[in-house]
Every structure is written in C-alpha cells, then in structure tokens.
Design an enzyme around this catalytic site. Structure first.
Site, short mmCIF file in Angstrom:
data_model
loop_
_atom_site.label_atom_id
_atom_site.label_comp_id
_atom_site.label_asym_id
_atom_site.label_seq_id
_atom_site.Cartn_x
_atom_site.Cartn_y
_atom_site.Cartn_z
N SER A 55 0.81 -1.23 0.00
CA SER A 55 0.00 0.00 0.00
C SER A 55 0.84 1.28 0.00
O SER A 55 0.32 2.35 -0.30
CB SER A 55 -0.94 0.02 1.21
OG SER A 55 -0.22 0.20 2.41
N LYS A 111 1.04 4.71 6.90
CA LYS A 111 0.53 5.58 5.84
C LYS A 111 1.24 6.94 5.90
O LYS A 111 1.97 7.24 6.84
CB LYS A 111 -0.99 5.80 5.98
CG LYS A 111 -1.83 4.53 6.04
CD LYS A 111 -1.81 3.74 4.74
CE LYS A 111 -2.62 2.46 4.87
NZ LYS A 111 -2.51 1.61 3.65
#
Length: 221
Positions: free
Chosen positions: A39, A93
């Site tokens: 991701s 993230k």
C-alpha cells in the site's frame, strides 16, 4: 523448588535486566515494523522492515498508548505508524491532511486548502504510473493505476472536500489505487499514532526465498 527458581533468577539477573530494558526500549523509544503489503509502494515495498521512532510525537508510558508528554504533532508528508481501531491492525501511511486542513481528491489529484498539488510524471509501465507529488514544499513518489481497475479502486480516485477536525489526521498510501487508508477507514485519531518512520532498516524479498535486498538496507524514505 523455590530455591532452584531463586538461584536461576540470580544467575541470570543480567540477562533478565537486559531483556526487560530492551522490551521497554521497543515499547516506548524505538522499534521496527514488518510491512507485508504494497500500500506504500514505491516508498515502502513488501518485505521492508522500517524503523519506528516512537518518541517522535509523544513520550508514552511503556507498554501502553498513554502519552505522558506530547513532544510534537504529525506534519504533512510524515510517514506514520498507528494502531487502527477501524482496521483492527497496525498500519503505515503518509499524512496528507492535518487539523484545520480542507482536502479533496479528484482523479488522484490532491487539492489542499484550495492549493492543487503539483505532479511530475516519472515513468509509465504496463499497468501503473510513477509520479512525483509535490505538496507543501515537499515531494514524494506515488503510484497510480494506468487504467481504472475494479469498482473499489475506481472509487478511491476521488473524494469531496473534507475539513480535518482537531485531533484527527487524513492519511493515504503512496500506492493510491491500492491502499485502505482514510478513504476507507476514515480519519485517524491523534491518540492512535504511535510513531514516525524515515528509514528502512532492512528488507527481505518475499518473491525470491526471502533473500535480503541489500540496496534497501538503511534506505531513507
């Protein structure tokens, strides 16, 4: 039995002290985290072990999420590690929106406080594009699909303007069309963020018998 246990503890006192201090260090000061998904490609790839600075934002009570002293707040572009209650797991993230920001996304192009991010094409591959994204004076690489994929990924390409409230952050993965981030789990509470990462400690190639990737050892992000 009690004497044997007491003697065993006494003989291994130094080892037990070392292990205890190491556990406290990893809990409150610094640790490393395995990255099993893509991701955050191309910045972080599957098999990377990233270093976590757990004192970047808070001095926490060891073995807990309780903040004893706030040191700083996350900034845009920081790569943060957080224990997500919504996702029920630890995630990595990039911070895109901080409290007070208004952020929107249209066909993978960011608009922050009415200022569009700048993009520079780096390379184009069979099924994805690498671009350099410039926001607030800093830049990083992002990866997007060359063609829209399934309906979920297509929906991730855009969202309406969102104003970030106090105590929350909008985070996104650098692999924009394949990241379950704030577009899926919502805004991230400040209390869930446990640290910041700026470096890959080491990396193992999952697709090649876990052979170490020496070129990624101590790689800055």
């Amino acid at each position: 039995m009690k004497k044997s246990l007491s003697r065993l503890l006494k003989e291994n006192k130094s080892l037990l002290l070392f292990v205890s201090l190491m556990l406290v260090f990893r809990s409150a000061v610094a640790d490393w985290n395995d990255v099993p998904t893509g991701s955050m490609k191309p910045t972080i790839v599957e098999g990377d072990r990233i270093l976590i600075n757990k004192m970047a934002y808070d001095l926490r009570l060891p073995f807990s999420q309780y903040s004893l002293v706030k040191i700083a707040d996350p900034l845009r572009n920081d790569i943060v590690i957080f224990e997500s209650e919504a996702a029920e797991k630890r995630l990595v993230k990039r911070v895109i929106g901080v409290p007070g920001d208004t952020v929107s996304l249209h066909k993978n192009k960011l608009l922050i406080n009415n200022k569009p991010a700048n993009y520079k094409l780096i390379s184009e591959h069979d099924n994805f594009i690498l671009s350099e994204e410039h926001i607030t004076g800093q830049s990083h690489l992002i990866r997007t699909q060359l063609k829209p994929g399934d309906s979920r990924n297509y929906q991730l390409e855009s969202f309406q303007p969102t104003t970030i409230p106090k105590g929350f952050y909008l985070v996104m993965g650098d692999n924009r069309d394949n990241s379950a981030d704030s577009r899926v789990i919502g805004l991230v509470p400040r209390t869930e963020i446990i640290g910041r990462s700026t470096m890959v400690a080491f990396s193992l190639n999952y697709d090649n018998y876990l052979i170490p990737r020496s070129e990624r050892f101590l790689k800055s992000m």
